[in-house]
Structure formats: C-alpha cells, structure tokens
Design an enzyme around this catalytic site. Structure first.
Site, PDB file in Angstrom:
ATOM      1  N   ASP A   1      21.118 102.206  -0.312  1.00  0.00           N
ATOM      2  CA  ASP A   1      20.572 102.413  -1.649  1.00  0.00           C
ATOM      3  C   ASP A   1      19.087 102.862  -1.816  1.00  0.00           C
ATOM      4  O   ASP A   1      18.517 103.309  -0.466  1.00  0.00           O
ATOM      5  CB  ASP A   1      20.337 100.886  -2.368  1.00  0.00           C
ATOM      6  CG  ASP A   1      19.865 100.752  -3.628  1.00  0.00           C
ATOM      7  OD1 ASP A   1      20.122 101.465  -4.448  1.00  0.00           O
ATOM      8  OD2 ASP A   1      19.166  99.647  -3.981  1.00  0.00           O
TER       9      ASP A   1
ATOM     10  N   CYS B   1      23.313  98.068 -12.119  1.00  0.00           N
ATOM     11  CA  CYS B   1      22.248  98.727 -11.057  1.00  0.00           C
ATOM     12  C   CYS B   1      22.319  97.670 -10.121  1.00  0.00           C
ATOM     13  O   CYS B   1      22.292  96.391 -10.423  1.00  0.00           O
ATOM     14  CB  CYS B   1      21.125  98.876 -11.901  1.00  0.00           C
ATOM     15  SG  CYS B   1      19.541  99.105 -10.669  1.00  0.00           S
TER      16      CYS B   1
ATOM     17  N   GLU C   1      12.116  95.274  -7.357  1.00  0.00           N
ATOM     18  CA  GLU C   1      11.508  95.715  -6.170  1.00  0.00           C
ATOM     19  C   GLU C   1      10.155  95.065  -5.537  1.00  0.00           C
ATOM     20  O   GLU C   1       9.765  94.763  -4.684  1.00  0.00           O
ATOM     21  CB  GLU C   1      11.421  97.290  -6.276  1.00  0.00           C
ATOM     22  CG  GLU C   1      11.355  97.848  -4.927  1.00  0.00           C
ATOM     23  CD  GLU C   1      12.606  98.205  -3.937  1.00  0.00           C
ATOM     24  OE1 GLU C   1      13.661  97.927  -4.581  1.00  0.00           O
ATOM     25  OE2 GLU C   1      12.342  98.013  -2.882  1.00  0.00           O
TER      26      GLU C   1
HETATM   27  N1  DGL Z   1      19.661 100.326  -7.124  1.00  0.00           N
HETATM   28  C1  DGL Z   1      20.148 101.478  -7.740  1.00  0.00           C
HETATM   29  C2  DGL Z   1      21.025 101.489  -8.806  1.00  0.00           C
HETATM   30  O1  DGL Z   1      22.079 100.784  -8.626  1.00  0.00           O
HETATM   31  C3  DGL Z   1      18.782 102.542  -8.054  1.00  0.00           C
HETATM   32  C4  DGL Z   1      17.602 101.949  -8.903  1.00  0.00           C
HETATM   33  C5  DGL Z   1      16.553 103.079  -8.679  1.00  0.00           C
HETATM   34  O2  DGL Z   1      16.236 103.515  -7.488  1.00  0.00           O
HETATM   35  O3  DGL Z   1      16.003 103.529  -9.736  1.00  0.00           O
HETATM   36  O4  DGL Z   1      21.185 102.335  -9.552  1.00  0.00           O
END
Ligand code: DGL
Length: 270
Positions: free
Chosen positions: A11, A185, A153
């Site tokens: 990720d 996400c 984050e």
């Molecule tokens: N965790 C990621 C997703 O599922 C991405 C988040 C990001 O880097 O903007 O889209």
C-alpha cells in the site's frame, strides 16, 4: 510439505496493514512481506499512470523476493494497476476492489450503496463498474475523501478532527439513504469507531480487508500454495523514513512492529 514462500502485500502507507492484519489472523502459518510506499504517499491525488508505475516496480521487487502471491492492499493502486500487472507478471495478483464490491452487493437491503475512496479510485469508476456488473439495479453513490487518508496516516483516526470531516464527507450518502457503506480505501477501516459513533446502525460497513483475506485463503487453498510451518516470518518495509507508521502499526497489531527501510528506486540525482 507446504509452500513456505511469503505473501507480498503493499500500500502507500498504513492502510494496507488492515489487510495484512486480516491475512495474518486468517492464515497464521503464512510468512508475509509488507511494503508501505511512504516515499510516494499519498497515491490518491496522483495520475493513474504514475501510481501504476509505482505499483509495477513494487511488484517487481516482491517478485525478486520470491513471493508466491501479491496482494495490492490499496484501492487506488488496484484501480490503476491490477489489470496491467496481471498482463505483465505470471505471479497471482489479488486486488481489493472486487471482493469489496461483492460483499457490498450481498449486504445491501435497499439497493443503495455509498462508496468512499480516494480521488484516484473515484475517477477510475472501478467500484461503480464492479458493483453494476454484479447487480445493475443497485444505486451507487461515490464520494472522494482525501482528507480522511491524511487523518489516518497522521494517527488521528479516532479524533474530533476525524468526526468533523466524516460528518461533511458522509452527509450526501446519508441523505440519499444508503444502507451500506464501502470503505473503498484501505486506510478507512481505522475510522470505523468514529463512523459508528456518528451514525450508529446506519450502514453495513464493508471493509475490503476481510473479504480480500478470504479471497487470498481461497486462492492458496485452490492452488495448493498454503504454508505449513509454525512461526512464520513477517517483514514490514517502508520506502521512506516513517513518521507515525510504527506507532499506528503497533496499535493495530497490539505488538511492536519495527519497519525497515527498503530502497526500491535509485535515489534521484539533483
Ligand atoms: N490506502 C490507499 C487506498 O486504498 C491509498 C491512500 C492514498 O495513498 O491516497 O486507496
């Protein structure tokens, strides 16, 4: 004798750890290598081509580490790179979007599904297509929520700031009466306590971590790739110096996680 090669998972940051956690719980004998591409975080606002390039390079790195399977534990990277990666690599590659779409269609009772995601995932329309492919009668309401990624984050998933942004971001989906909310996400499952506090009992929350882990299990079983030795190794790698990463990981797993830095790309000459 089982297949002791690790599962590779990646990720842009802490989000995919929600998928890693489910995989480790469901498949406790499997060794894993997790890569968080903090060097390029966030993926959400970037062009698809760029995210696709990062994802391909990470998969190539994982291939060099002899993984038996790759999980793209990121919706944005799944939308940008899954199809292309499957054409390039012989390795089995699993993304997070179709398991989440399937679970959402199974969960909705009023045929109204809300999907929150990054801008990249929303622009790709992958959830809309995946859901409509399963059931064209279902209404899909999408909303990009980039600030929520930053909040998670930064380790603020369960904070008044998170609640304020969630209230704004979810208002349309609530007004439209969706009974199911896809956390599109992998950062968002960490927001579940705040969502449940704000909207108790309003939605069936679809967290693709659970559905993806069960897909990984089915694949390993079907392809006879399951590991069989106890005490598997787990590596957590980051492509740039972590800020709150270790702390969020430790909270999630209930044990200290020490991320090591890995150099997948040559340092840029200035
Ligand atoms: N965790 C990621 C997703 O599922 C991405 C988040 C990001 O880097 O903007 O889209």
């Amino acid at each position: 004798m089982g297949d002791q090669r690790p599962i590779g998972i990646f990720d842009s940051g802490v989000g995919g750890l929600t998928v890693l956690k489910e995989i480790r719980e469901r498949l406790p004998l499997e060794p894993t290598i997790y890569v968080a591409d903090l060097l390029h975080f966030p993926y959400g606002p970037r062009y698809q081509d760029e995210v696709r390039g990062f994802a391909i390079d990470i998969i190539r790195y994982l291939e060099s580490r002899e993984v038996k399977l790759v999980v793209i534990a990121c919706n944005t990277a799944t939308a940008a790179a899954l199809n292309h990666a499957r054409e390039l690599f012989e390795l089995p590659i699993i993304g997070v979007i179709s398991p989440g779409a399937q679970a959402a269609v199974e969960a909705t009772k009023n045929n109204r599904i809300g999907v929150i995601s990054t801008e990249g995932t929303m622009r790709s329309q992958e959830y809309l297509h995946a859901i409509k492919e399963i059931d064209p009668m279902v209404g899909v309401y999408q909303k990009a929520c980039p600030e929520l990624v930053e909040i998670v984050e930064a380790g603020e998933a369960d904070s008044p700031r998170a609640e304020g942004v969630l209230r704004d971001d979810l208002s349309d989906i609530v007004r439209l009466g969706a009974d199911t909310l896809v956390l599109g996400c992998t950062h968002y499952p960490l927001l579940k306590p705040a969502i449940e506090r704000l909207y108790p009992g309003t939605f069936a929350l679809i967290d693709s971590a659970t559905t993806t882990a069960s897909k990984v299990e089915r694949h390993l079983e079907h392809s006879r790739l399951r590991a069989s030795e106890s005490s598997p190794s787990h590596e957590v790698l980051v492509t740039a110096v972590p800020q709150r990463f270790d702390e969020i990981a430790a909270n999630l797993f209930g044990e200290a996680i020490e991320a090591e830095e890995v150099h997948i790309w040559e340092p840029q000459k200035t």
